[in-house]
Design a protein around this motif. Structure first.
Motif, PDB file in Angstrom:
ATOM      1  N   GLU A  74      52.270  76.551  31.045  1.00 19.79           N
ATOM      2  CA  GLU A  74      51.258  76.734  30.011  1.00 19.79           C
ATOM      3  C   GLU A  74      51.259  75.585  28.999  1.00 19.79           C
ATOM      4  N   LYS A  75      52.256  74.705  29.069  1.00 18.15           N
ATOM      5  CA  LYS A  75      52.316  73.546  28.190  1.00 18.15           C
ATOM      6  C   LYS A  75      52.086  72.227  28.940  1.00 18.15           C
ATOM      7  N   ALA A  76      51.775  72.307  30.224  1.00 20.28           N
ATOM      8  CA  ALA A  76      51.552  71.093  31.017  1.00 20.28           C
ATOM      9  C   ALA A  76      50.375  70.305  30.440  1.00 20.28           C
ATOM     10  N   SER A  77      50.482  68.982  30.519  1.00 18.59           N
ATOM     11  CA  SER A  77      49.449  68.124  29.954  1.00 18.59           C
ATOM     12  C   SER A  77      48.968  67.109  30.980  1.00 18.59           C
ATOM     13  N   TYR A  78      47.795  66.542  30.702  1.00 18.88           N
ATOM     14  CA  TYR A  78      47.310  65.452  31.545  1.00 18.88           C
ATOM     15  C   TYR A  78      48.278  64.278  31.524  1.00 18.88           C
ATOM     16  N   ASP A  79      48.888  64.043  30.377  1.00 19.13           N
ATOM     17  CA  ASP A  79      49.846  62.940  30.281  1.00 19.13           C
ATOM     18  C   ASP A  79      50.989  63.114  31.278  1.00 19.13           C
ATOM     19  N   ASP A  80      51.402  64.357  31.527  1.00 23.89           N
ATOM     20  CA  ASP A  80      52.441  64.606  32.521  1.00 23.89           C
ATOM     21  C   ASP A  80      52.008  64.081  33.886  1.00 23.89           C
ATOM     22  N   PHE A  81      50.764  64.379  34.268  1.00 26.70           N
ATOM     23  CA  PHE A  81      50.258  63.941  35.564  1.00 26.70           C
ATOM     24  C   PHE A  81      50.188  62.417  35.629  1.00 26.70           C
ATOM     25  N   VAL A  82      49.701  61.813  34.561  1.00 23.58           N
ATOM     26  CA  VAL A  82      49.568  60.352  34.514  1.00 23.58           C
ATOM     27  C   VAL A  82      50.941  59.691  34.624  1.00 23.58           C
ATOM     28  N   TRP A 151      37.255  80.201  32.633  1.00 23.32           N
ATOM     29  CA  TRP A 151      38.634  79.888  33.003  1.00 23.32           C
ATOM     30  C   TRP A 151      39.413  79.246  31.871  1.00 23.32           C
ATOM     31  N   GLN A 152      38.719  78.791  30.824  1.00 26.40           N
ATOM     32  CA  GLN A 152      39.409  78.288  29.642  1.00 26.40           C
ATOM     33  C   GLN A 152      40.055  79.422  28.842  1.00 26.40           C
ATOM     34  N   GLU A 153      39.577  80.612  29.029  1.00 21.97           N
ATOM     35  CA  GLU A 153      40.044  81.767  28.246  1.00 21.97           C
ATOM     36  C   GLU A 153      41.344  82.297  28.837  1.00 21.97           C
ATOM     37  N   PRO A 154      42.469  82.217  28.137  1.00 28.14           N
ATOM     38  CA  PRO A 154      43.740  82.681  28.684  1.00 28.14           C
ATOM     39  C   PRO A 154      43.657  84.127  29.171  1.00 28.14           C
ATOM     40  N   GLY A 155      44.109  84.335  30.385  1.00 28.51           N
ATOM     41  CA  GLY A 155      44.150  85.669  30.971  1.00 28.51           C
ATOM     42  C   GLY A 155      42.902  86.063  31.737  1.00 28.51           C
ATOM     43  N   ARG A 156      41.768  85.431  31.468  1.00 32.07           N
ATOM     44  CA  ARG A 156      40.510  85.842  32.098  1.00 32.07           C
ATOM     45  C   ARG A 156      40.527  85.569  33.611  1.00 32.07           C
ATOM     46  N   ALA A 157      40.844  84.341  33.991  1.00 30.56           N
ATOM     47  CA  ALA A 157      40.889  84.014  35.416  1.00 30.56           C
ATOM     48  C   ALA A 157      42.040  84.748  36.099  1.00 30.56           C
ATOM     49  N   GLU A 158      43.176  84.889  35.399  1.00 27.61           N
ATOM     50  CA  GLU A 158      44.311  85.577  36.002  1.00 27.61           C
ATOM     51  C   GLU A 158      43.930  86.999  36.396  1.00 27.61           C
ATOM     52  N   ALA A 159      43.200  87.690  35.528  1.00 28.48           N
ATOM     53  CA  ALA A 159      42.765  89.050  35.834  1.00 28.48           C
ATOM     54  C   ALA A 159      41.736  89.061  36.955  1.00 28.48           C
ATOM     55  N   ASP A 160      40.821  88.101  36.924  1.00 25.07           N
ATOM     56  CA  ASP A 160      39.793  87.988  37.953  1.00 25.07           C
ATOM     57  C   ASP A 160      40.425  87.702  39.315  1.00 25.07           C
ATOM     58  N   GLU A 218      49.785  79.992  47.792  1.00 22.90           N
ATOM     59  CA  GLU A 218      50.745  81.104  47.781  1.00 22.90           C
ATOM     60  C   GLU A 218      52.065  80.611  47.194  1.00 22.90           C
ATOM     61  N   LYS A 219      52.404  79.375  47.541  1.00 21.89           N
ATOM     62  CA  LYS A 219      53.662  78.806  47.071  1.00 21.89           C
ATOM     63  C   LYS A 219      53.595  78.468  45.586  1.00 21.89           C
ATOM     64  N   SER A 220      52.492  77.818  45.174  1.00 13.63           N
ATOM     65  CA  SER A 220      52.424  77.307  43.799  1.00 13.63           C
ATOM     66  C   SER A 220      51.844  78.292  42.801  1.00 13.63           C
ATOM     67  N   GLY A 221      50.980  79.204  43.290  1.00 13.12           N
ATOM     68  CA  GLY A 221      50.223  80.038  42.373  1.00 13.12           C
ATOM     69  C   GLY A 221      49.179  79.209  41.641  1.00 13.12           C
ATOM     70  N   PHE A 222      48.510  79.826  40.664  1.00 11.96           N
ATOM     71  CA  PHE A 222      47.416  79.159  39.958  1.00 11.96           C
ATOM     72  C   PHE A 222      47.758  78.834  38.502  1.00 11.96           C
ATOM     73  N   GLN A 223      49.006  79.056  38.099  1.00 11.75           N
ATOM     74  CA  GLN A 223      49.336  78.934  36.684  1.00 11.75           C
ATOM     75  C   GLN A 223      49.114  77.512  36.166  1.00 11.75           C
ATOM     76  N   THR A 224      49.667  76.530  36.870  1.00 14.23           N
ATOM     77  CA  THR A 224      49.464  75.144  36.437  1.00 14.23           C
ATOM     78  C   THR A 224      48.020  74.719  36.652  1.00 14.23           C
ATOM     79  N   ALA A 225      47.412  75.173  37.749  1.00 18.03           N
ATOM     80  CA  ALA A 225      46.031  74.788  38.072  1.00 18.03           C
ATOM     81  C   ALA A 225      45.032  75.287  37.034  1.00 18.03           C
ATOM     82  N   LEU A 226      45.311  76.399  36.382  1.00 23.30           N
ATOM     83  CA  LEU A 226      44.427  76.872  35.325  1.00 23.30           C
ATOM     84  C   LEU A 226      44.691  76.145  34.003  1.00 23.30           C
ATOM     85  N   GLN A 227      45.929  75.721  33.805  1.00 29.98           N
ATOM     86  CA  GLN A 227      46.240  74.933  32.612  1.00 29.98           C
ATOM     87  C   GLN A 227      45.578  73.559  32.692  1.00 29.98           C
ATOM     88  N   ILE A 228      45.748  72.912  33.849  1.00 33.49           N
ATOM     89  CA  ILE A 228      45.117  71.611  34.075  1.00 33.49           C
ATOM     90  C   ILE A 228      44.279  71.729  35.340  1.00 33.49           C
TER      91      ILE A 228
END
Length: 314
Positions: A74-82, A151-160, A218-228
């Motif tokens: 939930e704290k991942a940033s674009y800078d991390d990817f770069v 999907w910017q709204e925390p929890g919305r996509a997770e519930a969907d 299945e392995k990664s889940g969507f947690q990071t993918a929704l953050q970034i």
């Protein structure tokens, strides 16, 4: 596909998955994926480029596919990817590289490029052109039901997403993003409800492709993918006052039926030539009937476009 090798590199405290094909002595090309993709989205282009004498490298970002997730997604940033991309290239002793990117990978690519212009041989982006803050003008606001806003709204996509198995979520997103209409839900709908259960996959996307993507999510889940890309703070692409200029030769490939071109102002920005204020050495190619996934839909055509560009600039 069996000629593509896989390894894990210890990068910034995480094991990141890298797929490769081609000789270490060949000109290097790094592929950056978008969402809902992983390294596998570039399979066709990786093989085509390696066959033509290039070294193809594709990664799973941290928290995507086979790569380790960050300790606090939930704290991942674009800078991390770069920073990860820079470290991967250093680890592989690559001093000059072509960058090929799609979807939000374009933002990652340009942030990396602006920091390391001396390392860039050329840039190919799919679906999106370089759009620094200085290029933004007042545009029509997209409705509340636009998938990005949801999907910017925390929890919305997770519930969907949580109402379905991972394979169904990936299937629905691929179907939605393959259409020419912007995915927008009504007030009492969720984004997953925009796809009827019996809707077939696009003809160019096989059940085996879907199974590959699903297994990796299945392995990664969507947690990071929704953050970034959806919830992270803005990426560094310059400012209104400090307008960056991308000097390297550049190509953007756009599917004419890509829903992203329907976002207000996007198509006009490219077709009017305004983009060339920031990327003067730009070539734009439109692919008739091309969708958001034009590189998977028309793999041979897109590979040949990329190869033509690489050969002109290597």
């Amino acid at each position: 596909m069996d000629k593509i090798s896989h390894r894990f590199l210890q990068i910034n405290g995480l094991n990141l998955h890298v797929a490769e094909i081609g000789s270490d002595s060949s000109p290097a090309v790094i592929f950056l994926h978008g969402f809902p993709e992983i390294w596998y989205t570039w399979r066709h282009q990786m093989i085509a480029l390696a066959t033509a004498g290039f070294r193809s490298i594709a990664l799973d970002y941290r928290g995507y596919g086979l790569s380790d997730p960050p300790a606090e997604p939930e704290k991942a940033s674009y800078d991390d990817f770069v920073n990860d991309i820079a470290s991967i290239l250093d680890s592989l002793s690559i001093s000059k590289v072509f960058v090929i990117a799609k979807d939000f990978g374009v933002w990652v690519a340009y942030s990396f490029i602006l920091l390391h212009q001396e390392k860039i041989a050329g840039i190919v982006t799919l679906g999106m052109a370089f759009t620094p803050p200085a290029a933004y003008k007042p545009r029509f606001a997209l409705p509340e039901g636009f998938y990005v806003r949801r999907w910017q709204e925390p929890g919305r996509a997770e519930a969907d997403f949580g109402r379905f198995d991972v394979k169904t979520v990936v299937r629905n997103i691929y179907i939605l993003f393959s259409r020419s209409e912007i995915p927008i839900a009504n007030e009492n709908q969720e984004i997953m409800d925009l796809v009827e259960p019996m809707t077939p996959l696009p003809s160019w996307f096989t059940e085996q492709d879907l199974a590959t993507y699903a297994a990796l999510y299945e392995k990664s889940g969507f947690q990071t993918a929704l953050q970034i890309p959806y919830r992270a703070s803005k990426i560094n692409l310059g400012s209104v006052e400090q307008v960056p200029i991308v000097k390297a030769p550049t190509m953007v490939i756009i599917g004419e039926e890509d829903y992203a071109t329907k976002i207000p102002g996007v198509d006009e920005y490219v077709r009017s030539g305004e983009v060339k204020k920031y990327v003067p050495n730009l070539e734009t190619v439109y692919v008739p009937n091309g969708s958001h996934f034009v590189h998977e839909q028309f793999p041979n055509h897109v590979s040949q476009l990329i190869l033509g560009f690489l050969n002109r600039n290597k």
